[in-house]
Design an enzyme around this catalytic site. Structure first.
Site, mmCIF file in Angstrom:
data_model
loop_
_atom_site.group_PDB
_atom_site.id
_atom_site.type_symbol
_atom_site.label_atom_id
_atom_site.label_comp_id
_atom_site.label_asym_id
_atom_site.label_seq_id
_atom_site.Cartn_x
_atom_site.Cartn_y
_atom_site.Cartn_z
ATOM 1 C CG HIS A 148 -0.173 0.042 2.536
ATOM 2 N ND1 HIS A 148 0.459 -1.072 3.055
ATOM 3 C CD2 HIS A 148 0.061 1.044 3.430
ATOM 4 C CE1 HIS A 148 1.034 -0.756 4.203
ATOM 5 N NE2 HIS A 148 0.810 0.520 4.448
ATOM 6 C CD GLU A 163 -0.208 -3.514 14.820
ATOM 7 O OE1 GLU A 163 -0.740 -2.414 14.492
ATOM 8 O OE2 GLU A 163 0.385 -4.244 14.019
ATOM 9 C CG ASN A 164 0.156 1.137 20.497
ATOM 10 O OD1 ASN A 164 0.866 0.188 20.165
ATOM 11 N ND2 ASN A 164 0.600 2.377 20.507
ATOM 12 C CD GLU A 212 -5.647 -1.063 9.452
ATOM 13 O OE1 GLU A 212 -5.327 -0.817 10.619
ATOM 14 O OE2 GLU A 212 -6.429 -0.354 8.788
ATOM 15 C CG ASP A 262 0.362 7.115 6.722
ATOM 16 O OD1 ASP A 262 0.689 6.178 7.472
ATOM 17 O OD2 ASP A 262 -0.406 6.982 5.762
ATOM 18 C CG LEU A 321 -4.904 6.619 18.255
ATOM 19 C CD1 LEU A 321 -5.883 7.537 18.992
ATOM 20 C CD2 LEU A 321 -4.710 7.093 16.822
ATOM 21 N NE ARG A 346 5.128 4.397 13.301
ATOM 22 C CZ ARG A 346 4.847 3.404 12.486
ATOM 23 N NH1 ARG A 346 5.798 2.554 12.126
ATOM 24 N NH2 ARG A 346 3.631 3.257 12.028
ATOM 25 C CB THR A 391 -5.507 -1.729 15.736
ATOM 26 O OG1 THR A 391 -6.826 -1.558 15.215
ATOM 27 C CG2 THR A 391 -4.597 -2.122 14.603
#
Length: 550
Positions: free
Chosen positions: A167, A456-457, A259, A175, A459, A489, A418
């Site tokens: 993607h 995952e989280n 996703e 992003d 945010l 992240r 998520t």
């Protein structure tokens, strides 16, 4: 310069005593955490740092003990509801440079990996961008940057989850850079605009190739499925020596943001804003042809001319539409037909790609995973419109996540979900959110289907409230705990004093089965890893300057 100081057990003090400072340029803030580690020194691979014997016989015995510890590292630690949950950390989106020839801020990245390892992190996750690797032309792959990264990860004793990212990067939450699809793919988009997702207004979305043309040779003589398969096969052949020991998971991208979903809520150019219901993405000619065929097959040709005419627009609420309102058309025969077709197209798309990935990576001793979006807004309504436009046929009367979990379980694929960090009480009331109920539903679906579940989280979060919620959702009291958690992240904020302390405590708690662990500010007990922060005014200023380099 030392914005943070690591206090380690006596077993690794010799490493610290051989400190040589790195140059301040090209630094992540992690440089202030692990300045003590010279380039040639790394923490040993065992989960518990062990004193190495100087005698050769003792060296052999010590190595054997470390191997035993490393094997046990992956097993249930305490049994029952306290199974260990390994923590991975997502690397920056631009870790590999756009030209594919090297790493972005390589020295700082190495220091950051050392810091993560010292904190007890299992490994990292990185996007393997299609737009970087196959940039120069069809079947012309450049794996150089990823080869350098894998060698660096290996030398730091970490493992890696690699995401086959088919993607575009840019235009969605989080992003921070722009990585478009390969130029030669954009050439094909110019020739045939219908190979990308299209909404009812004719707006084209270049994030991902439309699943409507999965099996058509629209990419210079190859089908999208063939292109994805060739890419994964080349990756496997290039990095075969890393599988099992360093590369432990391949996450297969199957839509926007990697996703399995439609791009129903694009943020680029302000098209969509939270908590809008989004729009159906079924108006390219290939999707429309499939819809028409399906409508004719059920004897209702009139149902095949397009998506619902009264489903509203991106930023509307369900009660403002005829289709999604409480007693709307979503629950009529037509609505059920359309939603069944729309969601089945997505499931078939996922199954096609995963069937190929299953065959390609079968003998690599590596897990496969797939990411499902945590669309929690309007979850408390009957129609669940935001989920429906994304392709998840989940309503008050239908479980939309069980078919997804069953499809993944059939292929032995981990379901990666998520919003594990979110609480209902933190959401705005007008959005009818319930991330907690959504996570519970997905956990039940994964358990019923026999699929492994990872999390995952959604945010960036650094607070104890978020970490506490992840611990709660990760526990396996009912046999539905997480097999792994990937933290979003690694960036400059993670290595700030308070955030780093919270994160290290979180990693340790996940290692202990999700139990709350607090780390003292100073190491007075000679534990395996404690972090003490010694920051005066000048050091704070220096650490801030270093953070700005990220």
């Amino acid at each position: 310069m030392a914005g943070l100081t690591l206090r380690l057990s006596t077993s690794c003090m010799s490493i610290i005593n051989t400190t040589k400072a790195h140059k301040p340029n090209d630094d992540f803030p992690a440089n202030s955490v692990l300045r003590a580690f010279p380039a040639a020194s790394r923490p040993p691979p065992a989960s518990k740092l062990r004193t190495r014997a100087t005698n050769s016989t003792q060296d052999v015995q010590g190595s054997m003990e470390e191997m035993k510890v490393e094997r046990l590292h992956h097993l249930v630690k305490h049994g029952g509801s306290t199974a260990r949950v390994p923590v991975y950390v997502m690397l920056p989106l631009d870790t590999v440079a756009m030209n594919g020839g090297g790493l972005h801020k390589g020295k700082a990245l190495n220091a950051s990996l050392m810091a993560l390892r010292s904190a007890g992190v299992e490994g990292v996750m990185v996007d393997v961008w299609w737009g970087i690797v196959e940039k120069e032309g069809p079947l012309k792959y450049n794996w150089e940057g990823y080869g350098q990264l894998l060698e660096m990860i290996k030398k730091n004793g970490l493992k890696v989850q690699m995401v086959m990212s088919f993607h575009q990067c840019g235009g969605n939450v989080g992003d921070s850079c722009s990585i478009p699809l390969p130029p030669w793919v954009h050439e094909e988009m110019s020739r045939d605009q219908d190979i990308v997702y299209t909404d009812k207004s004719g707006r084209r979305n270049p994030e991902y190739i439309s699943l409507g043309c999965d099996m058509l040779p629209v990419l210079k003589g190859r089908t999208p499925i063939q292109v994805y398969s060739d890419y994964m096969r080349s990756f496997r052949d290039r990095f075969n020596d890393y599988f099992g020991d360093v590369i432990v998971e391949i996450q297969v991208g199957m839509g926007p943001c990697g996703e399995l979903r439609y791009p129903s809520y694009p943020e680029s150019n302000g098209t969509w804003r939270f908590p809008g219901i989004g729009e159906f993405q079924c108006y390219d000619k290939y999707m429309k042809a499939s819809l028409q065929e399906s409508a004719i097959a059920v004897g209702h040709k009139e149902w095949g001319y397009g998506g619902p005419h009264d489903s509203g627009y991106y930023n509307q609420f369900p009660e403002e539409t005829g289709f999604f309102r409480r007693e709307g058309a979503w629950n009529t025969d037509y609505g059920k037909f359309f939603l069944e077709w729309y969601s089945n197209m997505l499931l078939e798309h996922g199954d096609r790609i995963l069937a190929s990935a299953e065959e390609i990576f079968r003998d690599t001793n590596t897990k496969l995973s797939a990411k499902v979006a945590g669309i929690h807004w309007h979850y408390k309504t009957r129609s669940h419109p935001a989920e429906l436009t994304a392709g998840y046929y989940n309503t008050r009367y239908r479980d939309g996540y069980l078919p997804i979990a069953q499809m993944l379980a059939k292929r032995g694929v981990v379901l990666n979900f998520t919003c594990m960090e979110m609480k209902d009480e933190q959401q705005p009331g007008h959005a009818n959110c319930s991330p907690e109920l959504l996570v519970k539903q997905v956990k039940l679906a994964a358990k019923a289907a026999g699929a492994e579940l990872a999390g995952e989280n959604a945010l960036e979060r650094y607070d104890e409230s978020a970490f506490s919620q992840v611990r709660a959702t990760s526990r396996s009291d009912a046999g539905d705990g997480l097999c792994a958690f990937t933290y979003l992240r690694m960036n400059k904020r993670l290595f700030e004093e308070h955030n780093w302390r919270q994160f290290v405590a979180f990693v340790k708690s996940m290692d202990e089965g999700g139990r709350r662990i607090s780390l003292p500010k100073s190491d007075s007990s000679h534990s395996d890893l404690n972090v003490g922060f010694i920051i005066n005014n000048s050091q704070k200023k220096e650490a801030t300057e270093t953070a700005g380099a990220l």
